[in-house]
Motif scaffolding. Structure first.
Motif, mmCIF file in Angstrom:
data_model
loop_
_atom_site.group_PDB
_atom_site.id
_atom_site.type_symbol
_atom_site.label_atom_id
_atom_site.label_comp_id
_atom_site.label_asym_id
_atom_site.label_seq_id
_atom_site.Cartn_x
_atom_site.Cartn_y
_atom_site.Cartn_z
ATOM 1 N N ILE A 109 -0.864 0.018 9.345
ATOM 2 C CA ILE A 109 -1.505 1.306 9.064
ATOM 3 C C ILE A 109 -2.682 1.088 8.108
ATOM 4 O O ILE A 109 -3.684 1.796 8.177
ATOM 5 C CB ILE A 109 -0.481 2.346 8.531
ATOM 6 C CG1 ILE A 109 -1.031 3.774 8.742
ATOM 7 C CG2 ILE A 109 -0.150 2.179 7.073
ATOM 8 C CD1 ILE A 109 -0.581 4.438 9.977
ATOM 9 N N ARG B 17 -12.236 4.621 5.815
ATOM 10 C CA ARG B 17 -11.814 5.330 4.609
ATOM 11 C C ARG B 17 -11.684 4.338 3.472
ATOM 12 O O ARG B 17 -11.295 3.187 3.675
ATOM 13 C CB ARG B 17 -10.485 6.033 4.852
ATOM 14 C CG ARG B 17 -10.592 7.144 5.896
ATOM 15 C CD ARG B 17 -9.372 8.020 5.826
ATOM 16 N NE ARG B 17 -9.236 8.581 4.504
ATOM 17 C CZ ARG B 17 -9.229 9.883 4.235
ATOM 18 N NH1 ARG B 17 -9.329 10.760 5.197
ATOM 19 N NH2 ARG B 17 -9.088 10.300 2.999
ATOM 20 N N SER C 134 -10.906 3.220 10.102
ATOM 21 C CA SER C 134 -11.458 4.579 10.112
ATOM 22 C C SER C 134 -12.442 4.777 8.962
ATOM 23 O O SER C 134 -12.817 5.909 8.660
ATOM 24 C CB SER C 134 -10.333 5.601 10.054
ATOM 25 O OG SER C 134 -9.673 5.530 8.813
ATOM 26 N N TRP D 82 0.845 -1.181 0.000
ATOM 27 C CA TRP D 82 0.000 0.000 0.000
ATOM 28 C C TRP D 82 0.886 1.237 0.000
ATOM 29 O O TRP D 82 1.936 1.195 0.636
ATOM 30 C CB TRP D 82 -0.882 -0.024 1.257
ATOM 31 C CG TRP D 82 -1.938 1.025 1.267
ATOM 32 C CD1 TRP D 82 -3.210 0.937 0.794
ATOM 33 C CD2 TRP D 82 -1.799 2.364 1.775
ATOM 34 N NE1 TRP D 82 -3.862 2.132 0.969
ATOM 35 C CE2 TRP D 82 -3.019 3.024 1.560
ATOM 36 C CE3 TRP D 82 -0.753 3.085 2.366
ATOM 37 C CZ2 TRP D 82 -3.234 4.359 1.923
ATOM 38 C CZ3 TRP D 82 -0.954 4.405 2.725
ATOM 39 C CH2 TRP D 82 -2.183 5.024 2.515
ATOM 40 N N ASP E 16 -4.350 9.555 -4.661
ATOM 41 C CA ASP E 16 -5.254 9.857 -3.556
ATOM 42 C C ASP E 16 -4.698 9.517 -2.184
ATOM 43 O O ASP E 16 -5.363 9.770 -1.173
ATOM 44 C CB ASP E 16 -6.591 9.122 -3.750
ATOM 45 C CG ASP E 16 -6.399 7.605 -3.783
ATOM 46 O OD1 ASP E 16 -5.265 7.152 -4.034
ATOM 47 O OD2 ASP E 16 -7.373 6.877 -3.549
ATOM 48 N N ALA E 17 -3.510 8.935 -2.106
ATOM 49 C CA ALA E 17 -2.973 8.555 -0.796
ATOM 50 C C ALA E 17 -1.453 8.563 -0.835
ATOM 51 O O ALA E 17 -0.840 8.251 -1.848
ATOM 52 C CB ALA E 17 -3.472 7.172 -0.392
ATOM 53 N N LEU E 18 -0.885 8.916 0.319
ATOM 54 C CA LEU E 18 0.565 9.065 0.454
ATOM 55 C C LEU E 18 1.029 8.258 1.659
ATOM 56 O O LEU E 18 0.398 8.306 2.715
ATOM 57 C CB LEU E 18 0.865 10.557 0.676
ATOM 58 C CG LEU E 18 2.242 10.964 1.166
ATOM 59 C CD1 LEU E 18 3.280 10.677 0.075
ATOM 60 C CD2 LEU E 18 2.262 12.440 1.532
ATOM 61 N N GLU F 245 -9.489 4.296 1.031
ATOM 62 C CA GLU F 245 -8.179 4.180 0.380
ATOM 63 C C GLU F 245 -7.457 2.867 0.637
ATOM 64 O O GLU F 245 -6.452 2.578 0.000
ATOM 65 C CB GLU F 245 -7.270 5.347 0.780
ATOM 66 C CG GLU F 245 -7.689 6.702 0.241
ATOM 67 C CD GLU F 245 -8.649 7.440 1.155
ATOM 68 O OE1 GLU F 245 -9.173 6.798 2.109
ATOM 69 O OE2 GLU F 245 -8.886 8.626 0.938
ATOM 70 N N LYS G 75 -5.515 0.387 10.184
ATOM 71 C CA LYS G 75 -6.044 1.618 10.783
ATOM 72 C C LYS G 75 -6.902 2.388 9.780
ATOM 73 O O LYS G 75 -7.909 2.991 10.139
ATOM 74 C CB LYS G 75 -4.891 2.538 11.248
ATOM 75 C CG LYS G 75 -4.309 2.166 12.588
ATOM 76 C CD LYS G 75 -3.350 3.232 13.116
ATOM 77 C CE LYS G 75 -4.035 4.248 14.017
ATOM 78 N NZ LYS G 75 -3.075 5.053 14.827
ATOM 79 N N ILE G 76 -6.464 2.392 8.541
ATOM 80 C CA ILE G 76 -7.231 3.110 7.504
ATOM 81 C C ILE G 76 -8.598 2.449 7.331
ATOM 82 O O ILE G 76 -9.619 3.122 7.262
ATOM 83 C CB ILE G 76 -6.446 3.126 6.175
ATOM 84 C CG1 ILE G 76 -5.172 3.957 6.329
ATOM 85 C CG2 ILE G 76 -7.307 3.671 5.032
ATOM 86 C CD1 ILE G 76 -4.162 3.771 5.217
#
Lengths: 470, 470
Positions: free
Chosen positions: A347, A356, A354, A15, A331-333, A358, A350-351
Motif C-alpha cells: 500500500i 502523495r 499516487s 508505515w 496525517d495518515a491512518l 505521506e 500505491k501511495i
C-alpha cells in the motif's frame, strides 16, 4: 571489538509511523528510546562509543547523529551511503574504510531496528562469538525459534566445535508454514538474525574470494570519502565514490558471502529477539490484554480481539474489531487485516504511485535544529509549530509571498529580522513580512516552541515540496 | 397544509460525524445539503415556508434556524423543547401551540434526518395522504420493503378504502430476521417511516381519548411559551412550561396513539427511502464500487470489500478490510465491524462514561456567528481557527490568563479592542493581551477566516469546558 550499526531501513513496513525520511530505527516502538538508541545502549558495555560506527543512507545521516549524540557518538564514525545497496556493499564500505587502521580487529554487525529483550544475555553471546571470530571465522548469531515463523531465513546447525560455536550444515530461505513447523519441532534449526562477527581481514579475504568485483570496488573506497558540512560532520562519498557505489550490485551479505563460504561458524542463543518486521510482530514483544489486543491510550474498545490499535492524540473507538491493525498518525491512518501486515509495503507503493507525500514524510519533519509540524494547510494559510533545540538556530529564507506571524508558546526565542535582533519571551509574538530575511535562535537551555501562521497566496515551492518545511 | 419537522436526533448512531451538539440532521451525508435542509427543500413545493414549523431540542435551536435561514424560515416557527421526550410530547407541543390558529388544517410530520431519493414521488404521495387526512383520519405513510430489515417497525395493511388509502390490519414491532423475510415475501407489510398527516383537531381528539394526561398537559402549553433572545428569536417554554414538559411521559406517537387508535389510514408507497439509522445504511443509498465499498476521496484501498470508509483530510490506507466501517474525523476515529453498526451508540455511551468530550462536541463548534475549530490544544497553547459569517460578530470575553494573537487568513475583520476599532486586512495580525475586552466583526460580504494562537497557562474553564470555545 568494533561495532558497525547497519541502519538502512526504508520505512515501509511500519508505515504510517515510519516514513521514508524517518524509518523505524528512529522510532520508539517498544521502549523508552528509539530502536537505534537501544541498539547502541545494548552494546556500550562491550564496545566503547569511539569504536561504534554506523552505515546509513545519507538522507538519514543527521538524524542518526542527532539521536546518538547523547551517547557521545562521533559523527565522523557515520558512513553515509548515497543510496541503498543492501548489506554486502554497506559492509564492504565499512570494511574498506576501517581496514587501514583495524584490519585485525573483530567487527560486530548490528541491525539498527531489532528488539532484544535481554541485553545482558545478548552481550554474553557476543563475547563468545567474538572469541570465535578472532580465530578467523565468519560468525553469525542464531536464535532458537519460538514459533513456526515463515518470514525469516533459517540456519541448520552442524557439528559442535570446541569454542561454543557450531559448523553450519545449511542455510534455508524463508520456509512455507509446514516446513517452518518441522524446523521448530526439529530443534536444530535457528533463525538467522543478521548479527555477524568477523575480523575485518577475514571478511575482506572471503569477499575477495566470493565477491571479487565488490572487493575490487571497495578496496580504494576510503580514498573517495569526504566530510560533510553542516551541524554534524559525517563521512560520505565524494563524486567519484558515489559513481563507484552507484554501480555496485545490490545483494545481501548472507547471500553473497555467508551461504557460499566454508568458513562460517554459528553461535546459537535462546534469547528473546524480534526484527519487528511488520505491525503484527508487535504482539510478540509487547504484552496484550486478555482479549489479545494491543491498544494505546485513547483507544476505547468494545468486543475487540487480537487487534493492534495504535493511536496518538485522537480518540479511537473500536467495535467488534477482530485481528485488525489500526495505526493512526497526524496525517495518515492505516487499517489492515493483521494477516496482511506484510502487505503494508504494497500500500505504501500505491501511495507513492499516487504522488502523495505521506509515504515519504510525516506531518512533523525532523531537522538538525529541531522539528517542524504542520497543524493545518490550506491554499491561503499554513499553521505550524517549530521546536528549536537549546543552542540551535532555524534559518528562515525570505519567502516571496508568505507573511509569517510567530508566537512563543514555551521557552525564549531570539529573532533576527533584517539584521536586528529581537528577544521574544513566552506569549510574545512577532510579524515577519514576506520580504524579510529572518532567523530564529534558541539561546536558552530549554526547548523553544514557536507557533507559526503563514498567510498569503500559495507558492509554487509549497506545492512542489513533498514535505511542509518551514 | 402545515409542515412540522421533528428534529430530535441525539447524534449517537452516526458518531463520530454526528455528535450530541451537532447531530445527523445537520450533516450533509448524501447530497449537497444537510439532511434538515433536504427535508425542507423536499416539501417547499407543497408547503410555503411560513407554514413550516420545527420542533427541536433547545441546544439545536440556533443551528436549525441558521441552516434554514436560506429558505426564509422564520425562527418564530421553531419550537424549542427543553429536553427530549420522544415524539408524542413533541407533537403535542406543536399541536398545542398551533391549535388556536390552525385546528382544522392538516399537519404533516417529517423526521428531519431521512433520505428520500425521489422527492417528486414523495410529494405525490403526500398529496394523496393530505386528502385522506382532511377527511378526519390519522394517516401514516408506509414504504414497501426492499429487504428483510429487522431495524424497522412494520404495518400490515388491511382493506382498501376508496381514497387511495388502506385500513391498518396490524402494527408490528421490529421483527426477527425470519419474520422480516416472511413480511418481505408476503407483500402486505410495509415499513412505518414516521411521516404522518392529520388535522390538528383530529390529533388532539385522539390524544384526548388515548393519552388524556398528555392532552391535559399540553392544552395550555401555548400560554407558557416565550421568545428567546440572541440572533435567532425562536419560541421556547417559560419556567412553568419547562416544569410541565419535564413531567411529560416520554413515549412515541406510534405507541401512544397510532397503534391504539381505530382511526388510522395507511398510504403505501414504493419510493426509495432510508432513515439512515446506522453507518451500514449508507450502502443502501449510495453507489458502491465493484467490491461493494463506499470510499471517500483520500482513501487508498488494497483488496477491501463491503467496507464503508469515510475520511476527511487525512490519508486513509486500507489493506484487506472486509465489511468494516471506518469513519475518520479531525478529533475522533471509528472502526466498526459493519454487522455491529447498531452498536455505535454503545461505544458512544462508553465515551461519555469515560468523561471524554468527543461524544458531545466536534473539533469544530458551530455558533450563531460562525464556527470555531481547534487545530491543536496543549497545556501551554491552543491553536484555532475562527470563521465569522458576513455581517456577524464574535464577542470575546476577557480571559484572565490567555493572550491571543489573531491573523487574518481570508476576508477583512474589524477588531474592537478595549473600545478602539482596528481594521485588519488579509495577512494582518493583532495581539490581544489577556486582560483586554475584545470583539471580532466581519463587516464584509465574504466569510472572514482568522487564525488564533492562545498562549498562557491553562485556565480551569478550559479544562472544564467540554468544547473548546473561543
Amino acid at each position: 571489538m568494533i561495532g558497525v550499526i547497519l541502519s538502512g531501513g526504508s520505512g515501509t513496513r511500519f508505515w504510517p509511523k515510519s516514513r521514508e525520511r524517518y524509518p523505524k530505527q528512529f522510532l520508539n516502538i517498544t521502549g523508552s528510546h528509539s530502536m537505534i538508541q537501544d541498539t547502541v545502549e545494548r552494546i556500550l558495555p562491550l564496545i566503547p562509543i569511539e569504536k561504534v560506527f554506523a552505515v546509513t543512507n545519507e538522507r538519514h545521516a543527521f538524524e542518526t547523529c542527532k539521536q546518538l549524540a547523547e551517547y557521545g557518538f562521533d559523527p565522523a564514525n557515520l558512513l553515509a551511503e548515497p543510496l541503498a545497496k543492501n548489506t554486502a556493499p554497506a559492509l564492504g564500505f565499512a570494511a574498506g574504510v576501517l581496514a587501514a587502521a583495524h584490519a585485525e580487529e573483530v567487527m560486530a554487525v548490528f541491525p539498527a531496528d531489532h528488539v532484544v529483550r535481554d541485553p545482558a544475555a545478548f552481550r554474553r553471546v557476543l563475547q563468545t562469538a567474538a572469541t570465535v571470530a578472532a580465530k578467523g571465522s565468519l560468525v553469525t548469531l542464531a536464535i532458537r525459534p519460538t514459533r513456526p515463523e515463515t518470514g525469516y531465513g533459517y540456519i541448520k546447525k552442524g557439528a559442535a566445535r570446541d569454542d561454543g560455536s557450531f559448523a553450519v550444515q545449511q542455510f534455508v530461505e524463508k520456509p512455507d508454514p509446514l516446513t517452518a513447523q518441522k524446523f521448530l519441532d526439529d530443534g536444530g534449526y535457528f533463525w538467522n538474525c543478521g548479527v555477524f562477527l568477523w575480523k575485518i581481514s577475514t571478511l575482506l579475504e572471503e569477499m575477495k574470494h566470493l565477491m571479487p568485483e565488490l572487493h575490487k570496488n571497495i578496496a580504494g573506497i576510503a580514498a573517495h570519502t569526504e566530510t560533510s558540512s553542516g551541524k554534524y560532520v559525517y563521512r560520505r562519498l565524494d563524486a567519484q565514490g558515489k559513481k563507484i557505489y552507484a554501480d555496485l550490485h545490490p545483494i545481501s551479505v548472507d547471500y553473497g558471502i555467508l551461504e557460499k563460504s566454508g568458513n562460517v561458524a554459528v553461535v546459537p542463543t535462546e534469547m528473546p529477539w524480534s526484527d519487528v518486521g511488520s505491525w503484527s510482530a508487535l504482539q510478540d514483544i509487547s504484552p496484550t490484554d486478555r482479549d489479545g489486543n494491543l491498544l494505546t491510550q485513547n483507544v476505547i474498545a468494545l468486543d475487540c480481539s487480537g487487534s493492534i490499535i495504535q493511536g496518538e492524540k485522537r480518540l479511537i473507538a473500536a467495535v467488534g474489531a477482530r485481528d485488525l491493525v489500526v495505526v493512526d498518525t497526524a496525517d495518515a491512518l492505516l487499517i489492515c487485516d493483521k494477516a496482511r501486515a506484510q502487505d503494508v509495503k504494497k500500500i505504501v507503493e500505491k501511495i507513492k504511485a499516487s504522488q502523495r507525500p505521506e509515504a515519504e514524510v510525516h506531518a512533523t519533519t525532523h531537522e538538525p535544529w529541531g522539528c517542524y509540524t504542520v497543524l493545518e494547510k490550506s491554499p491561503d494559510h499554513i499553521v505550524g509549530k517549530l521546536k528549536v533545540l537549546p543552542g540551535e538556530t532555524f534559518d528562515g529564507k525570505a519567502h516571496s509571498s508568505r507573511d509569517k506571524t510567530w508566537v512563543v508558546a514555551a521557552g525564549r526565542g531570539e529573532v533576527q529580522k533584517d539584521g536586528k535582533i529581537i528577544s521574544l519571551d513566552k506569549n510574545q509574538s512577532i510579524f515577519i513580512p514576506q520580504e524579510a530575511e529572518h532567523r530564529l535562535a534558541n539561546p536558552g537551555d530549554k526547548p523553544l516552541t514557536v507557533l507559526e501562521i503563514r498567510t498569503g497566496e500559495e507558492l509554487a515551492e509549497d506545492q512542489k515540496d513533498v514535505g511542509f518545511r518551514p
